[in-house]
Design an enzyme around this catalytic site. Structure first.
Site, PDB file in Angstrom:
ATOM      1  N   HIS A 305       0.852  -1.189   0.000  1.00  0.00           N
ATOM      2  CA  HIS A 305       0.000   0.000   0.000  1.00  0.00           C
ATOM      3  C   HIS A 305       0.885   1.236   0.000  1.00  0.00           C
ATOM      4  O   HIS A 305       1.943   1.251   0.637  1.00  0.00           O
ATOM      5  CB  HIS A 305      -0.916   0.004   1.235  1.00  0.00           C
ATOM      6  CG  HIS A 305      -2.046   0.972   1.151  1.00  0.00           C
ATOM      7  ND1 HIS A 305      -1.902   2.308   1.458  1.00  0.00           N
ATOM      8  CD2 HIS A 305      -3.351   0.816   0.789  1.00  0.00           C
ATOM      9  CE1 HIS A 305      -3.062   2.923   1.289  1.00  0.00           C
ATOM     10  NE2 HIS A 305      -3.949   2.055   0.883  1.00  0.00           N
ATOM     11  N   ASP A 363      -7.906  -4.039  -0.672  1.00  0.00           N
ATOM     12  CA  ASP A 363      -8.427  -4.197  -2.030  1.00  0.00           C
ATOM     13  C   ASP A 363      -8.406  -5.652  -2.485  1.00  0.00           C
ATOM     14  O   ASP A 363      -9.276  -6.082  -3.244  1.00  0.00           O
ATOM     15  CB  ASP A 363      -7.624  -3.334  -3.007  1.00  0.00           C
ATOM     16  CG  ASP A 363      -7.685  -1.862  -2.664  1.00  0.00           C
ATOM     17  OD1 ASP A 363      -8.802  -1.357  -2.495  1.00  0.00           O
ATOM     18  OD2 ASP A 363      -6.630  -1.230  -2.540  1.00  0.00           O
TER      19      ASP A 363
END
Length: 430
Positions: A305, A363
């Site tokens: 991330h 995600d």
């Protein structure tokens, strides 16, 4: 006022700027007066710039911490629901029982949209992307609610916020129904926020159905986990639009536009597309090798991330939710999900991913979860926008109530031509 100062020396002068300490996070140097001394600060992408002061959300990417108004995200996902989180983000505290009941009742009173709004959808092409339809209809709401567009009045700002949170799932579901050629479903006040959304997505006028409670709870958690994420691209877009005095519907529409960009809101859809590209468990090794090769354009989506250099705190909640949904719908043994679970296991055990801290992020699991629920990938970013609406509008409300509220006006490092004279067309060289 701050007693601590930072000194910047340049061009034979030395300038002091105040240093402010936050309740959490890194110190901030206030350089807003730098321009008065003949220079500007350059920070492309704002990676070292605090553009505002906020009390809403805190992120510590190094430690993997995400707090809404001081509450850890995993505790909120476990002990609260999305309506409580909406109240928290808007007003600063979790509601008591009476406050929650009143808030939920108010939201339910505003879930319907004018019949003229539903007619907007007939003007869209049959294969229009749902995000295009949501973006357009949210922006158009300002044409219907003139009674609460005085942004100088706190009561008007609050009513607009309520309307946006309430109507977003209705319009999101309408965008999906229109895209598949099915009739719109009206919201039902007997259902909670997540149940109502699933009802409007998957229900039909021909039969009475109740959303599966496991799927409704999963959807509620997805809403919570995506409700806010500090000063990201879309939130900053909302704040910049709001700084001009634009109405809240226009500001949220601007935020949706920013979220639509694949670098921001499309990560879970990209992750699912990557899994489909890998295709089979036997191909995982080949793609892991490609991911490790710096010269290979392939990137392993859903791992690591930009903000979190540790485990994404939302991912743990989403992982648990994903497995609950797979159990509920009985899709564990489908090739796509078997592939994802195998890839997850390899990534969590592979030294390369451990050293690089490339853990599965929110995600990775949210895309799988939405797919298992039966939601097509072109609706993923719409659901992201639905979830994030409360975060956007909370930041907008905070900004509008701030005494330091001012028009956003960044500067630039100009590297173009110096002043030159215009030559008439007949004298310009070919």
């Amino acid at each position: 006022m701050s007693n601590r100062k930072a000194k910047l020396s340049f061009e034979n002068q030395s300038v002091e700027f105040p240093i402010y300490s936050p309740t959490l996070g890194k110190d901030v140097i206030d350089v807003k007066t730098l321009g008065n001394h003949g220079a500007y600060a350059l920070d492309v992408g704002f990676y070292s710039t605090a553009a505002c002061e906020s009390k809403i959300t805190f992120i510590d990417g190094e430690k993997g911490i995400l707090l809404y108004r001081g509450y850890p995200i995993d505790q909120l996902a476990d002990k609260s629901d999305y309506m409580e989180v909406c109240y928290l983000l808007m007003y600063g505290e979790l509601p008591n029982k009476g406050e929650k009941e009143k808030f939920v009742r108010t939201i339910k009173e505003h879930t319907s949209v004018y019949e003229q709004v539903t007619k907007f959808f007939n003007g869209f092409h049959y294969d229009a992307h749902p995000m295009a339809m949501v973006l357009s209809t949210i922006g158009a709401l300002s044409a219907f609610y003139h009674d609460a567009l005085d942004i100088t009045k706190p009561a008007d700002r609050e009513l607009s916020a309520i309307r946006l949170i309430a109507k977003m799932p209705t319009l999101a579901a309408m965008s999906y129904k229109y895209s598949i050629g099915q009739p719109f479903m009206h919201p039902r006040r007997a259902m909670n926020y997540a149940e109502n959304f699933l009802h409007m997505l998957f229900g039909t006028p021909y039969e009475e159905t109740e959303p599966d409670p496991v799927l409704a709870r999963a959807m509620d958690r997805i809403f919570i986990l995506h409700a806010d994420h500090e000063q990201n691209a879309s939130t900053t877009t909302v704040r910049v639009a709001g700084s001009t005095g634009a109405n809240p519907f226009a500001c949220i529409s601007a935020g949706i536009s920013a979220l639509w960009g694949p670098a921001h809101g499309g990560a879970n859809e990209a992750c699912l597309n990557m899994l489909r590209k890998i295709g089979d468990e036997k191909n995982i090794g080949q793609y892991i090798k490609k991911a490790k090769d710096k010269n290979d354009p392939f990137r392993l989506m859903g791992f690591g991330h930009r903000v979190y250099k540790n485990y994404d705190p939302r991912a743990k909640v989403m992982q648990k939710t994903c497995y609950e949904v797979l159990d509920a719908v009985g899709r564990h043994n489908e090739p796509l999900f078997k592939l994802a679970i195998k890839l997850e296991k390899i990534a969590l055990e592979d030294d390369y991913f451990i050293e690089k801290k490339l853990y599965p992020n929110v995600d990775f699991y949210s895309g799988l979860t939405l797919n298992a629920i039966g939601i097509p990938s072109n609706m993923f970013t719409v659901i992201f926008a639905l979830s994030r609406t409360v975060g956007w509008i909370s930041h907008w409300m905070e900004m509008m109530s701030s005494p330091d509220h001012r028009l956003a006006r960044p500067r630039q490092l100009y590297t173009g031509e110096t002043e030159r004279e215009v030559i008439s067309l007949d004298k310009r060289q070919a």
